[in-house]
Design a protein around this motif. Structure first.
Motif, PDB file in Angstrom:
ATOM      1  N   LEU A 180      50.965  41.051  39.552  1.00 28.71           N
ATOM      2  CA  LEU A 180      49.899  42.271  40.420  1.00 28.71           C
ATOM      3  C   LEU A 180      48.902  43.091  39.774  1.00 28.71           C
ATOM      4  CD1 LEU A 180      52.233  43.580  42.642  1.00 28.71           C
ATOM      5  CD2 LEU A 180      50.738  42.023  43.083  1.00 28.71           C
ATOM      6  N   ALA A 181      47.659  42.712  39.932  1.00 24.74           N
ATOM      7  CA  ALA A 181      46.348  43.234  39.059  1.00 24.74           C
ATOM      8  C   ALA A 181      46.408  44.939  39.370  1.00 24.74           C
ATOM      9  CB  ALA A 181      44.713  42.820  39.077  1.00 24.74           C
ATOM     10  N   GLU A 182      46.062  45.923  38.550  1.00 22.82           N
ATOM     11  CA  GLU A 182      46.111  46.839  38.753  1.00 22.82           C
ATOM     12  C   GLU A 182      44.860  47.326  40.004  1.00 22.82           C
ATOM     13  OE1 GLU A 182      44.454  51.237  36.899  1.00 22.82           O
ATOM     14  OE2 GLU A 182      44.742  49.577  36.006  1.00 22.82           O
ATOM     15  N   VAL A 183      44.445  47.936  41.057  1.00 26.67           N
ATOM     16  CA  VAL A 183      43.372  48.344  41.777  1.00 26.67           C
ATOM     17  C   VAL A 183      42.937  49.891  42.260  1.00 26.67           C
ATOM     18  CG1 VAL A 183      42.774  48.015  44.209  1.00 26.67           C
ATOM     19  CG2 VAL A 183      44.030  46.553  43.397  1.00 26.67           C
ATOM     20  N   PHE A 184      41.453  50.276  41.589  1.00 26.40           N
ATOM     21  CA  PHE A 184      41.552  51.800  41.798  1.00 26.40           C
ATOM     22  C   PHE A 184      41.576  51.691  42.777  1.00 26.40           C
ATOM     23  CE2 PHE A 184      40.685  50.223  37.359  1.00 26.40           C
ATOM     24  CZ  PHE A 184      40.542  50.801  36.642  1.00 26.40           C
ATOM     25  N   SER A 185      41.328  53.374  43.355  1.00 23.07           N
ATOM     26  CA  SER A 185      41.015  53.871  44.859  1.00 23.07           C
ATOM     27  C   SER A 185      39.890  53.002  45.086  1.00 23.07           C
ATOM     28  CB  SER A 185      40.501  55.094  44.561  1.00 23.07           C
ATOM     29  OG  SER A 185      40.387  55.745  44.113  1.00 23.07           O
ATOM     30  N   ASN A 186      38.838  52.732  44.842  1.00 20.27           N
ATOM     31  CA  ASN A 186      37.746  52.141  45.164  1.00 20.27           C
ATOM     32  C   ASN A 186      38.156  51.031  45.959  1.00 20.27           C
ATOM     33  OD1 ASN A 186      37.305  50.641  43.158  1.00 20.27           O
ATOM     34  ND2 ASN A 186      34.934  50.902  43.033  1.00 20.27           N
ATOM     35  N   GLY A 187      39.324  49.698  46.001  1.00 20.88           N
ATOM     36  CA  GLY A 187      38.912  48.789  45.453  1.00 20.88           C
ATOM     37  C   GLY A 187      39.325  47.631  44.508  1.00 20.88           C
ATOM     38  N   ASP A 188      39.051  48.650  43.514  1.00 20.71           N
ATOM     39  CA  ASP A 188      38.450  47.157  42.502  1.00 20.71           C
ATOM     40  C   ASP A 188      39.051  46.672  41.666  1.00 20.71           C
ATOM     41  OD1 ASP A 188      36.103  46.728  42.792  1.00 20.71           O
ATOM     42  OD2 ASP A 188      34.883  48.611  41.951  1.00 20.71           O
ATOM     43  N   THR A 189      39.591  45.935  41.376  1.00 19.22           N
ATOM     44  CA  THR A 189      40.546  45.625  40.116  1.00 19.22           C
ATOM     45  C   THR A 189      40.123  46.039  38.803  1.00 19.22           C
ATOM     46  OG1 THR A 189      40.020  42.917  39.490  1.00 19.22           O
ATOM     47  CG2 THR A 189      41.883  43.813  41.139  1.00 19.22           C
ATOM     48  N   ARG A 190      40.641  46.212  37.710  1.00 15.17           N
ATOM     49  CA  ARG A 190      39.636  46.730  36.272  1.00 15.17           C
ATOM     50  C   ARG A 190      38.119  45.603  35.520  1.00 15.17           C
ATOM     51  NH1 ARG A 190      40.731  50.271  32.615  1.00 15.17           N
ATOM     52  NH2 ARG A 190      43.344  50.538  33.787  1.00 15.17           N
ATOM     53  N   LYS A 191      38.784  44.083  36.107  1.00 10.37           N
ATOM     54  CA  LYS A 191      38.087  43.336  36.316  1.00 10.37           C
ATOM     55  C   LYS A 191      36.385  43.438  36.950  1.00 10.37           C
ATOM     56  CE  LYS A 191      39.511  39.023  38.197  1.00 10.37           C
ATOM     57  NZ  LYS A 191      40.302  37.674  37.637  1.00 10.37           N
ATOM     58  N   GLN A 192      37.143  43.252  37.841  1.00 10.78           N
ATOM     59  CA  GLN A 192      36.005  44.327  39.061  1.00 10.78           C
ATOM     60  C   GLN A 192      35.151  45.559  38.826  1.00 10.78           C
ATOM     61  OE1 GLN A 192      38.601  43.301  42.944  1.00 10.78           O
ATOM     62  NE2 GLN A 192      38.352  42.017  43.386  1.00 10.78           N
ATOM     63  N   LEU A 193      35.474  45.814  38.486  1.00  7.01           N
ATOM     64  CA  LEU A 193      35.249  47.484  38.412  1.00  7.01           C
ATOM     65  C   LEU A 193      34.017  46.694  37.550  1.00  7.01           C
ATOM     66  CD1 LEU A 193      34.892  50.374  38.677  1.00  7.01           C
ATOM     67  CD2 LEU A 193      36.726  50.345  36.225  1.00  7.01           C
ATOM     68  N   LEU A 194      34.430  46.532  36.009  1.00  4.64           N
ATOM     69  CA  LEU A 194      33.210  46.180  35.403  1.00  4.64           C
ATOM     70  C   LEU A 194      32.499  45.334  35.331  1.00  4.64           C
ATOM     71  CD1 LEU A 194      36.061  46.318  32.334  1.00  4.64           C
ATOM     72  CD2 LEU A 194      34.996  47.823  31.986  1.00  4.64           C
ATOM     73  N   ALA A 195      32.805  44.033  36.380  1.00  2.00           N
ATOM     74  CA  ALA A 195      32.128  43.557  36.528  1.00  2.00           C
ATOM     75  C   ALA A 195      30.442  43.780  37.518  1.00  2.00           C
ATOM     76  CB  ALA A 195      32.034  42.147  37.287  1.00  2.00           C
ATOM     77  N   ARG A 196      31.344  44.968  38.345  1.00  2.00           N
ATOM     78  CA  ARG A 196      29.717  45.320  39.371  1.00  2.00           C
ATOM     79  C   ARG A 196      29.795  46.177  39.349  1.00  2.00           C
ATOM     80  NH1 ARG A 196      35.139  44.788  43.767  1.00  2.00           N
ATOM     81  NH2 ARG A 196      35.301  42.497  44.404  1.00  2.00           N
ATOM     82  N   SER A 197      29.338  46.537  37.744  1.00  4.90           N
ATOM     83  CA  SER A 197      29.337  48.022  37.474  1.00  4.90           C
ATOM     84  C   SER A 197      27.745  47.567  36.958  1.00  4.90           C
ATOM     85  CB  SER A 197      30.269  49.026  36.792  1.00  4.90           C
ATOM     86  OG  SER A 197      31.524  49.771  37.031  1.00  4.90           O
ATOM     87  N   ARG A 198      27.753  46.488  36.554  1.00  4.35           N
ATOM     88  CA  ARG A 198      26.810  46.509  36.475  1.00  4.35           C
ATOM     89  C   ARG A 198      24.941  46.942  36.368  1.00  4.35           C
ATOM     90  NH1 ARG A 198      23.914  40.159  36.329  1.00  4.35           N
ATOM     91  NH2 ARG A 198      22.637  40.461  35.760  1.00  4.35           N
ATOM     92  N   TYR A 199      25.473  46.123  38.019  1.00  2.00           N
ATOM     93  CA  TYR A 199      23.590  47.051  38.567  1.00  2.00           C
ATOM     94  C   TYR A 199      23.545  48.432  39.044  1.00  2.00           C
ATOM     95  CZ  TYR A 199      25.041  41.966  40.547  1.00  2.00           C
ATOM     96  OH  TYR A 199      25.170  40.918  40.572  1.00  2.00           O
ATOM     97  N   LEU A 200      25.124  49.587  38.984  1.00  2.00           N
ATOM     98  CA  LEU A 200      24.266  50.548  38.796  1.00  2.00           C
ATOM     99  C   LEU A 200      24.410  50.860  37.494  1.00  2.00           C
ATOM    100  CD1 LEU A 200      26.711  52.515  37.302  1.00  2.00           C
ATOM    101  CD2 LEU A 200      28.290  51.724  39.761  1.00  2.00           C
ATOM    102  N   LEU A 201      24.344  50.792  36.343  1.00  2.00           N
ATOM    103  CA  LEU A 201      23.755  50.624  35.088  1.00  2.00           C
ATOM    104  C   LEU A 201      22.131  50.673  35.102  1.00  2.00           C
ATOM    105  CD1 LEU A 201      27.074  50.145  33.046  1.00  2.00           C
ATOM    106  CD2 LEU A 201      26.565  52.191  33.455  1.00  2.00           C
TER     107      LEU A 201
END
Length: 230
Positions: A180-201
């Protein structure tokens, strides 16, 4: 008499002609292009000493088929007629300097400031060609380098996250339990967090949406180095 510029494509459309064919015929037969005194050298270099000014910019630009050219422009002209001071094929310092020195030394010594990218070759070109000019680093290039650095760090962390997840999945499989992957408070897993942060940066923080602000908060807490480089 109408002296406004009209493209060959506009004329072709008006008279029902092949635009590309008309353009070739104009270039090869009507424009006297083949008799141009600078035709032979034009693929390698062109200089316009009359366009030089106190404040110049020098940059490398990809033109025909992705080939790089070094272009020097007069900032005062703001991209209009008379902007180009020199356009030289390639980016080798010694070649560019050789052709820029075809501009009379007296004119080159009038240059007070030259804006350039952060590259050793460009600095050498500016120093040798315009010896009295103060060199100013292009702020947009600085911003681009900073953005690239942040993205490189993000990508490095993402690869680490993928490797760790693959190892965790393998371990779970070998020990007969479900991963079971770790899920953060916004619903992202760690790898999703790092992938989806591309645009905001790529964006200024004041332009982040509410979800991007939440994601950024989690990202910076997990990876302070990304925040420090932003």
């Amino acid at each position: 008499m109408d002296n406004n510029n009209t493209s060959t494509q506009t004329i072709a459309n008006l008279y029902g002609l092949d635009g590309k064919k008309l353009q070739r015929q104009y270039r090869d037969y009507l424009s006297e292009f083949k008799d141009w005194e600078y035709l032979e050298q034009s693929t390698k270099w062109l200089v316009y000493p009359q366009n030089i000014g106190k404040r110049l910019s020098i940059d490398e630009i990809a033109l025909s088929q992705g080939e790089l050219y070094t272009v020097v422009t007069n900032k005062k002209a703001k991209g209009r007629a008379g902007s180009i001071v020199a356009i030289i094929s390639g980016t080798k310092s010694e070649e560019v300097i050789k052709y820029l020195k075809k501009i009379p030394e007296g004119k080159r010594r009038l240059v007070e400031e030259i804006t350039l990218v952060m590259a050793g070759g460009m600095k050498l070109i500016a120093k040798k060609s315009f010896p009295r000019a103060v060199q100013v680093i292009d702020r947009f290039h600085v911003q681009q380098l900073a953005s690239d650095t942040v993205q490189d760090i993000r990508v490095k962390y993402r690869w680490q996250a993928l490797e760790l997840e693959n190892e965790a999945i393998k371990t779970a499989k070998n020990n007969n339990y479900q991963y079971l992957a770790e899920v953060f408070s916004n619903g992202d897993t760690r790898k999703q967090l790092l992938a989806r942060s591309r645009y905001l940066l790529f964006k200024s923080p004041d332009k982040w949406t509410s979800s991007q602000k939440e994601r950024a908060g989690i990202l910076f807490k997990q990876y302070p180095m990304i925040k420090d480089q932003s």
